[in-house]
Design an enzyme around this catalytic site. Structure first.
Site, PDB file in Angstrom:
ATOM      1  N   ASP A 217      85.693  87.386 -14.524  1.00 49.40           N
ATOM      2  CA  ASP A 217      86.294  88.494 -14.198  1.00 49.40           C
ATOM      3  C   ASP A 217      85.044  89.129 -13.237  1.00 49.40           C
ATOM      4  O   ASP A 217      85.430  89.401 -12.170  1.00 49.40           O
ATOM      5  CB  ASP A 217      86.647  89.559 -15.186  1.00 49.40           C
ATOM      6  CG  ASP A 217      85.086  89.336 -16.434  1.00 49.40           C
ATOM      7  OD1 ASP A 217      84.179  89.176 -16.042  1.00 49.40           O
ATOM      8  OD2 ASP A 217      85.210  90.431 -17.636  1.00 49.40           O
ATOM      9  N   GLU A 331      88.096  98.669 -19.158  1.00 43.83           N
ATOM     10  CA  GLU A 331      88.684  98.277 -18.179  1.00 43.83           C
ATOM     11  C   GLU A 331      90.089  99.053 -17.621  1.00 43.83           C
ATOM     12  O   GLU A 331      90.494  99.162 -16.265  1.00 43.83           O
ATOM     13  CB  GLU A 331      88.913  96.739 -18.377  1.00 43.83           C
ATOM     14  CG  GLU A 331      88.175  95.860 -17.260  1.00 43.83           C
ATOM     15  CD  GLU A 331      86.913  95.904 -18.961  1.00 43.83           C
ATOM     16  OE1 GLU A 331      85.427  95.654 -19.258  1.00 43.83           O
ATOM     17  OE2 GLU A 331      87.320  96.818 -20.046  1.00 43.83           O
ATOM     18  N   THR A 434      79.399  96.569 -12.563  1.00 44.83           N
ATOM     19  CA  THR A 434      79.970  96.313 -13.459  1.00 44.83           C
ATOM     20  C   THR A 434      79.977  96.769 -15.212  1.00 44.83           C
ATOM     21  O   THR A 434      80.823  96.640 -15.824  1.00 44.83           O
ATOM     22  CB  THR A 434      80.553  94.233 -13.383  1.00 44.83           C
ATOM     23  OG1 THR A 434      82.319  94.515 -13.969  1.00 44.83           O
ATOM     24  CG2 THR A 434      79.856  94.098 -14.869  1.00 44.83           C
TER      25      THR A 434
END
Length: 536
Positions: A217, A331, A434
């Site tokens: 990802d 997410e 992230t």
């Protein structure tokens, strides 16, 4: 929600990494860094709590120590510790911290981030330049360490390491991150896909499942965010090429499946909760229509369970055995925040409301918020991951706070004097790593040390004044094209080649006039277009 979780951590778990909310105690998870405190630091400022931000900065300065005999995840230490410290460093002046002379090019939080990152560098000493997954903070890589690392664990460094190189002037961090990125790019299959795990010693793929979820990802995420942060067209080109292959081989009815990286045949028809970042990433490249279609698919899963199970079988429309949990991941909320900024679609606020209600109803306990072990019966697990405070609550708050300074559109900013001239900070355009730690892209231009990185208008004006004084014509060659780091993407076939490239003096290149670069304002423009230099 934030303070219920944060205060529970302080009262019951500090100085351990994370809170165990069912037993009201703490445990170390990723290395014994008081991780939740670092991860929550910039969230405090986003919520407006400058006094607690200042207190935590002092606590970290007094207590944080990386000279410890601990095996730490290279990936997690980078995104949580290095990223969290860099973000807090760049936001510290806004938080009322008394910064030292030379900030943002120096400061205690920056020095801590650099120290942590240096502890990770031994992991990159491999024949391929791709890092090991684990490193001992005192002794380096253990002799028996596995050489198998996931793709994300190799390709998720450019945001933090390039920022660190720009602020400290030490190019080694960005160089290591770029080598790792390029090695993954060179290892893609003939149909343009990358697998899940690779041997960092041989460069051979160990797990050949290709997709956008767990293990891969943030590699894709960092190609896009690195391209934006560094204004690097090559990184964006790499992502767009991957994006074509992903659409061709893994996308079915706006879902993304897992396929064999060499053949493109479906290997796992599942949706993983970690994949829910993808619509937000699509929004960053302007692909709003496809982003919304995929987001709405994922939202139906949320409404079915009150959260996203780790794995969801798409054909069967149900959870996968032993993957029914939801550890309060951010997410889908992250994607909702990005897409709401792009579209203003009220459906995205509905997801935010549903997320708040679900987490409050299912997960809230006396000592914080607990991981949901099984979404079918709402059993809980005795863990509260640090990303709940770093990401989940932050993205929810930003979704519902349109006037937050993070959303600044450039209408306000701060001018800061550094040893290298004047620069502009806080104008917006923050890039989230992230772990949702925001990096101010303008900061990367505050501490530039190389002559070739100066704004071209300054050189032109110096020439003008030189002509005026000497009455003689000075010949000067001005190169065209945007400045690139001396050893940019596409130049690395091996770490050895990279070392040789570093020894060569880079060609002198400058920003072309009127290309509107985000550079330090080393020249000041007055009325009627007359330019005054700092030294005038």
């Amino acid at each position: 929600m934030f303070y219920h979780a944060y205060n529970s951590y302080l009262e019951n778990a500090f100085p351990y990494d994370e809170l165990r909310p069912l037993t009201c105690d703490g445990h170390d998870t990723w290395g014994s860094f008081s991780l939740t405190l670092i991860d929550a630091l910039d969230t405090l400022l986003i919520l407006g709590n400058v006094s607690e931000f200042q207190r935590v900065v002092e606590v970290l300065q007094d207590n944080l120590d990386f000279d410890i005999d601990v095996n730490a995840s290279v990936f997690e230490t980078n995104i949580r510790v290095v990223g969290g410290l860099l973000s807090a460093h760049l936001l510290s002046k806004k938080a009322g911290v008394e910064v030292e002379a030379g900030w943002p090019c120096s400061g205690p939080l920056l020095r801590m981030a650099e120290e942590a990152a240096r502890k990770l560098l031994p992991a990159f000493q491999t024949p391929t330049g791709m890092p090991y997954g684990t490193v001992n903070l005192l002794h380096g890589v253990n002799p028996g360490e596995t050489p198998v690392t996931c793709t994300a664990g190799i390709g998720t460094f450019i945001v933090e390491f390039a920022t660190l190189s720009s602020l400290t002037g030490d190019s080694v961090f960005e160089e290591k991150a770029r080598v790792a990125l390029m090695r993954l790019w060179e290892s893609r299959s003939d149909i343009g896909l990358v697998g899940n795990h690779i041997d960092v010693l041989t460069g051979k793929w160990v797990a050949q499942d290709a997709g956008i979820g767990a293990g891969v990802d943030s590699y894709f995420e960092y190609l896009v965010k690195g391209a934006i942060l560094l204004q690097d067209k090559k990184l964006m080109t790499m992502f767009l090429e991957y994006n074509k292959a992903i659409r061709n081989y893994t996308r079915f009815d706006d879902w993304y499946l897992w396929v064999q990286m060499y053949k493109g045949t479906v290997s796992m028809p599942v949706f993983q909760s970690l994949e829910a970042y993808w619509p937000g990433l699509q929004s960053l490249i302007g692909d709003i229509d496809n982003a919304m279609k995929t987001f709405l698919n994922y939202y139906t899963v949320w409404k079915q369970f009150g959260g996203l199970p780790e794995f969801y079988n798409i054909p069967q429309g149900y959870t996968v055995d032993k993957r029914e949990g939801y550890p309060l991941r951010p997410e889908l909320i992250e994607s909702a925040m990005y897409l709401y900024r792009a579209t203003g679609d009220p459906t995205l606020l509905e997801l935010g409301r549903d997320a708040v209600e679900s987490i409050e109803k299912i997960s809230k306990v006396e000592c914080g918020f607990a991981t949901i072990k099984d979404l079918r019966d709402h059993k809980l697990d005795n863990r509260m991951e640090s990303f709940f405070l770093a990401e989940t609550v932050k993205y929810l708050y930003l979704l519902f706070d349109p006037t937050n300074f993070i959303h600044n559109n450039g209408s306000t900013f701060d001018a800061v004097i550094t040893p290298y001239g004047e620069c502009i900070l806080g104008a917006g355009g923050y890039i989230f790593n992230t772990e949702a730690h925001p990096i101010d892209p303008a900061a990367l231009h505050c501490c530039r040390r190389l002559k070739e990185e100066q704004w071209e208008v300054e050189d032109l004006m110096r020439e003008f004044y030189s002509l005026k004084r000497s009455r003689s014509r000075v010949q000067k060659t001005i190169s065209s094209g945007p400045w690139e780091p001396p050893a940019g993407p596409g130049t690395f076939s091996s770490p050895e080649n990279h070392s040789r490239a570093r020894e060569k003096k880079p060609a002198k290149q400058r920003i072309p006039l009127l290309s509107c670069p985000s550079q330090p304002f080393t020249s000041k423009l007055a009325l009627l277009g007359q330019v005054f230099l700092d030294s005038s």
